[in-house]
Design a protein around this motif. Structure first.
Motif, mmCIF file in Angstrom:
data_model
loop_
_atom_site.group_PDB
_atom_site.id
_atom_site.type_symbol
_atom_site.label_atom_id
_atom_site.label_comp_id
_atom_site.label_asym_id
_atom_site.label_seq_id
_atom_site.Cartn_x
_atom_site.Cartn_y
_atom_site.Cartn_z
ATOM 1 N N SER A 82 0.840 -1.191 0.000
ATOM 2 C CA SER A 82 0.000 0.000 0.000
ATOM 3 C C SER A 82 0.874 1.239 0.000
ATOM 4 O O SER A 82 1.811 1.345 0.785
ATOM 5 C CB SER A 82 -0.906 0.013 1.235
ATOM 6 O OG SER A 82 -1.644 1.225 1.276
ATOM 7 N N GLN A 99 -3.072 0.729 -4.008
ATOM 8 C CA GLN A 99 -2.722 -0.634 -3.593
ATOM 9 C C GLN A 99 -2.097 -1.402 -4.750
ATOM 10 O O GLN A 99 -2.669 -1.505 -5.825
ATOM 11 C CB GLN A 99 -3.966 -1.378 -3.106
ATOM 12 C CG GLN A 99 -3.726 -2.817 -2.691
ATOM 13 C CD GLN A 99 -2.913 -2.946 -1.414
ATOM 14 O OE1 GLN A 99 -3.182 -2.273 -0.418
ATOM 15 N NE2 GLN A 99 -1.910 -3.812 -1.425
ATOM 16 N N ASN A 123 0.124 -6.921 4.399
ATOM 17 C CA ASN A 123 0.369 -5.909 3.379
ATOM 18 C C ASN A 123 1.583 -5.080 3.798
ATOM 19 O O ASN A 123 1.751 -4.793 4.987
ATOM 20 C CB ASN A 123 -0.877 -5.015 3.296
ATOM 21 C CG ASN A 123 -1.021 -4.277 1.990
ATOM 22 O OD1 ASN A 123 -0.329 -4.553 1.015
ATOM 23 N ND2 ASN A 123 -1.951 -3.320 1.966
ATOM 24 N N TYR A 162 3.446 -1.616 4.191
ATOM 25 C CA TYR A 162 3.111 -0.192 4.292
ATOM 26 C C TYR A 162 4.390 0.625 4.477
ATOM 27 O O TYR A 162 5.420 0.117 4.928
ATOM 28 C CB TYR A 162 2.200 0.075 5.490
ATOM 29 C CG TYR A 162 0.718 -0.071 5.223
ATOM 30 C CD1 TYR A 162 -0.074 1.047 4.947
ATOM 31 C CD2 TYR A 162 0.107 -1.315 5.257
ATOM 32 C CE1 TYR A 162 -1.436 0.929 4.725
ATOM 33 C CE2 TYR A 162 -1.252 -1.449 5.033
ATOM 34 C CZ TYR A 162 -2.026 -0.319 4.763
ATOM 35 O OH TYR A 162 -3.372 -0.448 4.540
#
Length: 617
Positions: free
Chosen positions: A193, A227, A285, A287
């Motif tokens: 992301s 994303q 995910n 980041y």
């Protein structure tokens, strides 16, 4: 807020030996995981040469010309390093719900089509998908991409986003480091992301706080404001979604703010589906933490599905002139922090195979709490997962799962649950040469592993509960550990044992005591032994402790726990009980039926918890 192409040669199949070699080196985890222990949902798609991948930008647009023009201009201003990057524009059709506004909607759609047709994209192919009917944001996301290979990545961009000119160089460096580098690869990572992290979806979760030195971290939450999606997890999600949607299942996950959104907005949004999938699979995910409210992608939060009126930019766009660090400097995966939906730190990959690794694991646990050692020999995946859901509900964070090597044990470790590979652990302390085999052999290994773990816990000043997976805690055990002057607490009928960390217990639990446990275990395991049926950890250890003058509390088992499987048991009958337990011979279907009736079955068809329960760290 929370909130998705084609081309390239298929992945060449590698030999089994190479697969095991790569998988061994994929661990980013603090303890070394032997190659025979580590299984991967997705093997690392290692190229034989420098990685050559396809990057697709999927822009999702509807009726906001100013927004989509701003978005496309920012994408075109990025530095693509001479790479071919393809642009796919997905333009949703308006819904003809009001005849009086039909001409205005037609004009707006045609203006957008004229703009994107004339938009110059010099970096690769430009494809425009103009729909014939209004499908909404969920279908826009879910139908935007089906990966053509394991080397194709999608950058999904809603039209009110603006990206930094630095974004592609950062993303390319990250893909090379964390997707193609075997030493940094993890099958648990589903994407990247680019938005600024600013939201914790678990109710009553921790504040989203990171130190100024953290540039990259892993977080379960998907980000819809920029994303990048990895191919295999996205394919897995789409198939999971198809199956659940066809069966009429809903993406309800109690304890999550996003479930409330879904109950209000229904199929207009897609993120609750993806969040439920991520929770069931234990995926994460990547980041960024760029400080000063900066990000590589910014949402202008224009009026639309998510906002009734324009809210303005959520962050500040990171540009080269404002750089005060090297954005391309990538830390190794082993040094990055991982966070769940409550923004609690988790530690994937803790597989203990020897006493040294056990010591390292104990040092990472919370000192104020007792350690729960759970025996998983002969325990099904469903029962184990249900037990862990109840640990979460009771805020039990200090636990270790022990069992034989298996795919399910190593998957638990991948998800962040600390485990002991009993076979390797026993071998490491030189106690592998038993004459018994079969179920007695497994029982012996379990007894000896428990003995060594308790010794290590006492040395490290941890009180220890030892329990079998064939029981389920219904409340806090610590308030009922018996006479505070006694060092040990036992319940023979359901194999529950408690060892207090004290100077007197440490004097008893020395190497000589462990040797006696080994000798007694081998003696009782003999086929001709009249006490063969007493091959039990609690029986053996209690007998030896009594011989050494230990102070032991024996529990009144009928008042402490309830056995299910026969007789009348109800929720009201459990109010004053600490646990329920059952025979190891009981079938899974029967256990599940009983626990459902008692409102103690907390997993769904994916064997994942039906709720996220956040407790402040």
């Amino acid at each position: 807020m929370v909130g998705p192409k084609r081309h390239f040669l298929p992945l060449i199949l590698v030999s089994l030996a190479a697969f095991i070699f790569y998988t061994l080196h994929h661990s980013s985890l603090p303890l070394d995981i032997p190659e025979s222990n580590l299984t991967s949902t997705f093997p690392n798609p290692m190229p034989t040469q420098s990685p050559n991948f396809t990057f697709l930008i999927n822009v999702l647009a509807f009726n906001r010309l100013a927004a989509v023009s701003r978005c496309l201009r920012s994408l075109a201003a990025a530095d693509y390093l001479g790479d071919r990057v393809h642009l796919h524009l997905h333009i949703d059709h308006f819904a003809p719900d009001n005849a009086s506004s039909l001409d205005a909607k037609l004009r707006e759609s045609h203006r957008i089509l004229d703009f994107v047709d004339g938009f110059d994209w010099k970096f690769g192919e430009k494809v425009v998908h103009y729909r014939t009917a209004n499908v909404g944001l969920q279908a826009q996301w879910l139908e935007a991409w089906w990966p053509a290979s394991d080397h194709e990545f999608a950058f999904v961009v809603e039209d009110d986003l603006e990206v930094s000119s630095l974004y592609y160089e950062f993303v390319k460096t990250l893909i090379i480091n964390f997707y193609y580098d075997a030493s940094n690869y993890s099958p648990s990572i589903y994407g990247v992301s680019l938005q600024r992290p600013r939201f914790v979806p678990g109710k009553h979760g921790n504040k989203l706080q990171l130190d100024d030195q953290t540039r990259l971290f892993l977080y379960q939450l998907v980000g819809t404001w920029g994303q990048i999606l990895f191919p295999r997890p996205w394919k897995e999600f789409r198939l999971w979604y198809d199956e659940n949607k066809a069966k009429g299942n809903k993406p309800f996950l109690e304890g999550m703010v996003t479930t409330g959104w879904y109950k209000k907005m229904g199929e207009r949004i897609w993120t609750p589906w993806f969040i439920k999938f991520i929770q069931s699979r234990g995926y994460f995910n990547i980041y960024t933490n760029l400080l000063h409210e900066r990000a590589l992608s910014v949402s202008h939060r224009d009026a639309g599905v998510n906002y009734g009126k324009t809210a303005g930019p959520d962050s500040k766009l990171l540009e080269e002139r404002s750089l005060d660090f090297n954005i391309l400097e990538m830390q190794p995966l082993s040094s990055l922090k991982w966070f769940d939906f409550c923004f609690r730190e988790v530690h994937p990959g803790k597989i203990v195979t020897n006493l040294e690794e056990l010591g390292s694991l104990l040092h990472s646990l919370q000192k104020r709490d007792s350690v729960f050692l759970v025996n998983l020999f002969g325990v099904s995946d469903a029962i184990t997962r249900n037990l862990l859901c109840h640990f979460e509900r009771l805020d039990i964070r200090n636990y270790i799962l022990m069992g034989p090597p298996s795919d399910s044990l190593f998957d638990l470790a991948r998800r962040g649950h600390p485990v002991i590979n009993v076979d390797q652990f026993i071998n490491s302390v030189g106690l592998y040469k038993f004459t018994s085999q079969g179920s007695s052999f497994d029982t012996m290994k379990g007894i000896l592993a428990k003995t060594y773990v308790i010794k290590k816990c006492i040395e490290n000043r941890y009180n220890t509960w030892v329990m079998d997976g064939s029981m389920l805690l219904t409340s806090d055990l610590l308030s009922d550990s018996g006479d505070p002057n006694n060092d040990f607490f036992v319940a023979n009928n359901f194999e529950l044992f408690y060892a207090k960390s004290s100077s007197s217990s440490e004097k008893l639990w020395v190497d000589g005591f462990v040797s006696k446990v080994v000798a007694t275990t081998e003696s009782l395991a003999g086929k001709d032994s009249p006490t063969h049926g007493r091959l039990s950890f609690v029986y053996i250890v209690t007998k030896l402790l009594e011989q050494n003058g230990a102070r032991i509390t024996r529990v009144d088992e009928t008042s402490f726990g309830t056995k299910i499987g026969s007789g009348n048991v109800s929720e009201s009958s459990l109010r004053d009980k600490k646990l329920v337990y059952w025979s190891t011979e009981m079938e899974l279907d029967s256990i599940q039926k009983w626990l459902k009736e008692l409102n103690l079955w907390s997993i769904d068809g994916d064997l994942s918890c039906t709720a996220v329960v956040c407790h402040k760290s």
